[in-house]
Write an enzyme that holds these catalytic residues in place. Structure first.
Site, short mmCIF file in Angstrom:
data_model
loop_
_atom_site.label_atom_id
_atom_site.label_comp_id
_atom_site.label_asym_id
_atom_site.label_seq_id
_atom_site.Cartn_x
_atom_site.Cartn_y
_atom_site.Cartn_z
N HIS A 75 -1.24 -27.76 47.55
CA HIS A 75 -0.10 -28.44 46.94
C HIS A 75 0.59 -27.48 45.99
O HIS A 75 -0.07 -26.78 45.22
CB HIS A 75 -0.57 -29.68 46.17
CG HIS A 75 0.54 -30.60 45.77
ND1 HIS A 75 1.35 -30.34 44.70
CD2 HIS A 75 0.97 -31.76 46.31
CE1 HIS A 75 2.24 -31.32 44.59
NE2 HIS A 75 2.02 -32.19 45.54
N LYS B 40 9.43 -40.93 54.45
CA LYS B 40 10.70 -40.21 54.44
C LYS B 40 11.61 -40.70 55.55
O LYS B 40 12.84 -40.73 55.42
CB LYS B 40 10.43 -38.71 54.59
CG LYS B 40 11.65 -37.81 54.48
CD LYS B 40 11.25 -36.37 54.19
CE LYS B 40 10.37 -35.80 55.26
NZ LYS B 40 11.12 -35.57 56.52
#
Length: 935
Positions: free
Chosen positions: A161, A593
């Site tokens: 990340h 998304k």
């Protein structure tokens, strides 16, 4: 940061402003005051009064904003035109304070749990103790529990990340501060070696202040590998071994004739170094580094523990009698070494053989190796057998207390971690597989234009290839760079399987899996490197093939694709060879998304129901792998509630889920935190598997129908904004720092899968992280308010009756309650006034108003609908701990947000001074650290 006033730290919401509430949180507030004062003193000493006064003024003004004494515009003016050399220490001060506040909160949670236990209160949900009580009360028979837990697995999978990139020095210093604050919480004034705790805290905070928070250069995958591995010596070696043993012992004690958990239920995984979906930096060399570094970490731990054991097991043959097996093991030690200390001699043999193993399979040798000329262990099972011999002998002569300490932990560690440490999943996009397989087929003369074939023709051709042992290519084949790279990566994975064991690379995941041929293409590539052979009656396939369904449409079609795969005799034989278990990965990030929060969550739920039914009809065991991010917008949220919210049959003793971002540090940096979070995963998995937790019963069908309708409305509202509003992409890029993610070297891989301006091609992490930084948190809620509002008004029943339907679902259905609760947590962290400041970065005023007004209206509508459905007046009424955190922590985010806007404006206007870039990076990391689940 001088001593912080109590009024500045009073918990949010009237319900928490009671005397009892203040008394309960006073120790935490005292810890925050202590750490804040030490940090303030450090800033003054190191940077002078002028910088300290700026920091202190920013802190005071932030709380004045909180108490509505000034407006945001006044605070924003404070930072207009600020000298960058003053801005940097302000950013660093508030970033460090966020880190220190995290420590204080974590310590307080431990303190409160200890108080509850000492008071004799019932164990809390999400603890294994509470779960055992529920299981015992259910009076399950041995046959039922044995069948349910066959092949049980709970696997947190650590992924890279971009904002969880703290340097090892920062990580270790924070760990030391946590240890000191834990001693302080226990009433100590000195450390074990006589150092004053406050003096040592000042020393550690000074070290933090004089250490760079971020690296100078772009993060490399090697850095990400190091970040992922650091949690093992910090916590996971100890805690995973302990928890596995305790769960196994507890269940076997209650059901002694069930032979439960013959393999460890808790086994970690990793994506770091194996996930090359859109990341060209993952090469064969990187795969070798990832698997080799993991093995090094495991063997280094074992060698250190063996060395310590040799110090502890000093028994003399003159005083005890060992078993013949132990004597044989000890006799393999070279002559003259401690002749009357059989355990030390036996441990020298084990250490010598393990050292030989390290020399054979590792490129770099760990500490504590011992060269004795002994043969290496061929497998971790051989090492475990020798440790079992030592254990049996110790118990045989009454030394069970010694056997059940360090040796027991080491035996359990070897069972869990083997020589591989954690399984490295490989992942690639189906488009790449199609391209490479087409090239291989053309080169081999099998078919000149594979991509022109219809799906049925592709399946027939690929199945025929898999039925033969003949490879498609041979040495010297003239291949493209892409094909050579893909085959090289897979060859490195095959080497890891053959070197470290089959658990080293357990799964091959296909991103954007749309069809049966997508799965068969991956199988063909595995066959090319020797990881699959379906030509015989007993197929060989140590690596499982896992489809990843990640868009709304793919989730709808997933069960049909799985059914079609299992209808192929060749593929069904592969599944049977792997124990009859098929793993399917579900993507929360791209579905969100694609269709928005509510539609994505419901699409995943519906997909699970369909996949469970397919597994039931075909007689396979289904294991679901949840691709959850740290944020609610990427499937995050409390793990215990999320697992209990799964549909019936979706857990079945097995569960894998990704862990990433700041969530990893929040969960696994300290043994106490790691234990609590791993217990939570196990508790929920056991309860979901063995108990009826859905709560709907015969009313499931009408409940599902309601969510079908609401989710469709939510997806429509989301699409109108994200996919259909003219200029939305321009607004998004201007009003968030997403464009700077790539320019400022955040993370090891590109922010988009393809070099386009499309939202569809943008990776989910930057999508969510950007909205988080700008405090909109859009992926965690947008479209939900409109959907509920429209649904209430749409039916023949009265609005009050339909509202009651939703309220009843909230009360009875864990899934629905979890969805709304997670959404509320996100919205509590959002701040539309700050978001309005970010919107000012959009030059086109018409576009700015068009998009921001839609966002603001939907935000208001969603909060209102949440309160109507739940009957609560506060977003965090059912989560007082988070309410306190939001109130205590968020004023310290205020300066970071304002400074980020200021520096973004400068950077985009051409002021690309290195200090400005560094300031933006620091604000990103500071905000991510403070929010704790930002991407």
């Amino acid at each position: 940061m001088v001593e912080v006033s109590d009024t500045a730290l009073e918990p949010i919401g009237d319900v928490h402003r009671t005397r009892i509430g203040r008394e309960a949180t006073e120790p935490m507030r005292a810890d925050i005051r202590l750490l804040g004062a030490i940090l303030g003193d450090t800033v003054r000493e190191q940077n002078g009064d002028e910088v300290f006064e700026l920091v202190e003024r920013a802190r005071v003004e932030a709380f004045r904003v909180r108490h509505s004494e000034i407006d945001r515009a006044e605070m924003a003016r404070m930072f207009e035109g600020i000298d960058i050399h003053h801005a940097i220490p302000i950013i660093r001060a508030f970033s460090h304070f966020a880190l220190l506040a995290n420590v204080a909160e974590d310590i307080h949670r431990e303190r409160r749990r200890s108080i509850h236990v000492a008071a004799g209160e019932p164990p809390r949900d999400s603890s294994l103790t509470a779960t055992y009580m529920k299981l015992y009360a259910a009076q399950l028979d041995s046959a039922t529990i044995a069948e349910a837990l066959k092949g049980a697995l709970v696997s947190p999978v650590i992924t890279a990340h971009p904002t969880e990139t703290r340097r090892r020095t920062i990580f270790e210093t924070q760990h030391r501060i946590t240890q000191l604050m834990r001693l302080h919480a226990e009433g100590h004034t000195e450390t074990d070696d006589g150092r004053g705790i406050e003096v040592e805290l000042r020393r550690q905070v000074l070290r933090l202040w004089q250490t760079a928070l971020i690296r100078l250069f772009r993060l490399q995958i090697s850095d990400e590998i190091e970040v992922g591995l650091r949690y093992y010596p910090a916590a996971l070696f100890e805690v995973i071994s302990q928890v596995n043993a305790e769960v196994r012992d507890a269940l076997r004690a209650r059901w002694p004739d069930a032979d439960l958990l013959s393999e460890p239920i808790l086994r970690p995984g990793s994506w770091i170094g194996g996930d090359r979906d859109g990341n060209p930096n993952v090469t064969a060399e990187v795969v070798r580094l990832a698997t080799g570094s993991a093995a090094f970490t495991a063997l280094a731990h074992y060698l250190a523990e063996l060395t310590a054991l040799a110090q502890e097991l000093s028994m003399s043959a003159r005083l005890i009698t060992v078993t013949p097996e132990l004597a044989t093991l000890a006799d393999a030690c070279p002559a003259g070494a401690r002749p009357d200390e059989p355990y030390r001699r036996a441990l020298q043999v084990v250490r010598g053989r393990l050292s030989a193993t390290a020399a054979e399979i590792l490129d770099q040798q760990p500490q504590h190796t011992l060269e004795l000329g002994l043969p290496p262990y061929a497998t971790a099972a051989e090492l475990r057998a020798d440790l079992d011999t030592i254990d049996a002998s110790l118990h045989n002569h009454g030394a069970g207390l010694l056997a059940d300490d360090r040796l027991a932990r080491l035996r359990e560690a070897v069972r869990v971690f083997g020589f591989h440490l954690s399984g490295l999943d490989m992942r690639q996009n189906s488009d790449v597989h199609e391209q490479v397989v087409g090239e291989l087929l053309a080169w081999a003369g099998v078919h000149p234009d594979y991509t022109s074939l219809a799906e049925a023709e592709r399946v027939e051709l690929l199945a025929a290839e898999l039925s033969t042992r003949r490879p498609l290519i041979r040495d010297g084949a003239q291949l493209s760079d892409l094909a050579r790279s893909e085959l090289g990566v897979l060859a490195a994975a095959a080497h890891a399987v053959w070197t470290f064991g089959p658990a080293a690379v357990p799964n091959y995941i296909i991103s954007m899996c749309w069809s049966v041929s997508d799965m068969l293409e991956a199988a063909v590539l595995l066959k090319e490197v020797g990881l699959l052979d379906a030509s015989e009656s007993e197929p060989y396939c140590p690596v499982g093939i896992s489809p990843l369904f990640e868009t709304i449409e793919d989730l709808h079609n997933g069960a049909a694709i799985l059914q079609a795969m299992l209808d192929l005799p060749l593929y069904r034989a592969l599944v049977t060879a792997r124990g009859g278990c098929q793993e399917v990965m579900l993507g929360y990030s791209d579905s969100n998304k694609d269709g928005g929060y509510l539609a994505a969550n419901w699409a995943v739920y519906r997909a699970e129901l369909a996949l469970v039914e397919t597994a039931r009809k075909t007689g396979i065991r289904l294991r679901l792998f949840h691709g959850r991010g740290g944020t609610v917008g990427r499937g995050g949220g409390p793990s215990y509630q999320a697992i209990l919210a799964q549909p019936p049959g979706a857990v079945s003793g097995s569960l894998r889920l990704t862990e990433q971002g700041e969530v990893i540090a929040a969960k696994y940096a300290e043994p106490q935190m790691a234990r609590r979070n791993l217990e939570s995963l196990l508790a929920a998995t056991l309860e979901s598997t063995l108990l009826a937790v859905e709560g709907l019963g015969d009313t499931a069908a009408p409940a599902y129908a309601v969510l079908d309708e609401v989710a469709a409305l939510a997806q429509r509202a989301y699409a109108e904004l994200v996919h259909e509003t003219p200029g939305f992409v321009e607004y998004f890029k201007a009003s968030t720092p997403v464009s700077e993610f790539g320019a400022l070297n955040i993370g090891s891989r590109p922010t988009s899968r393809k070099p386009t301006a499309s939202i569809a091609d943008l990776r989910a992490i930057p999508w969510v992280l950007a909205w988080s930084q700008s405090r909109v948190m859009l992926p965690g809620w947008y479209g939900t308010g409109s959907a509920f509002e429209q649904w209430l008004a749409a039916g023949p029943e009265s609005e009050a009756d339909r509202l009651q339907v939703l309220h009843d679902l909230y009360q009875r259905w864990p899934f629905f309650r979890s969805v709304l609760s997670n959404m509320a947590q996100v919205m509590a962290k959002s701040d539309l006034e700050l978001a309005a400041r970010y919107s000012e970065l959009v030059a086109d005023e018409t576009l700015r108003r068009r998009v921001f007004d839609k966002i603001a209206d939907e935000h208001h509508r969603t909060i209102a609908m949440y309160k109507r459905i739940t009957g609560q007046d506060d977003l965090l009424a059912d989560n007082p701990a988070l309410a306190r955190s939001v109130f205590n922590r968020f004023p310290y985010l205020e300066p970071l947000n304002h400074l980020q806007v200021e520096l973004l404006r400068r950077y985009r206007s051409g002021e690309d001074d290195e200090s400005v870039q560094r300031g933006i990076l620091l604000t990103m990391n500071g905000l991510a650290s403070a929010l704790r689940n930002s991407g």
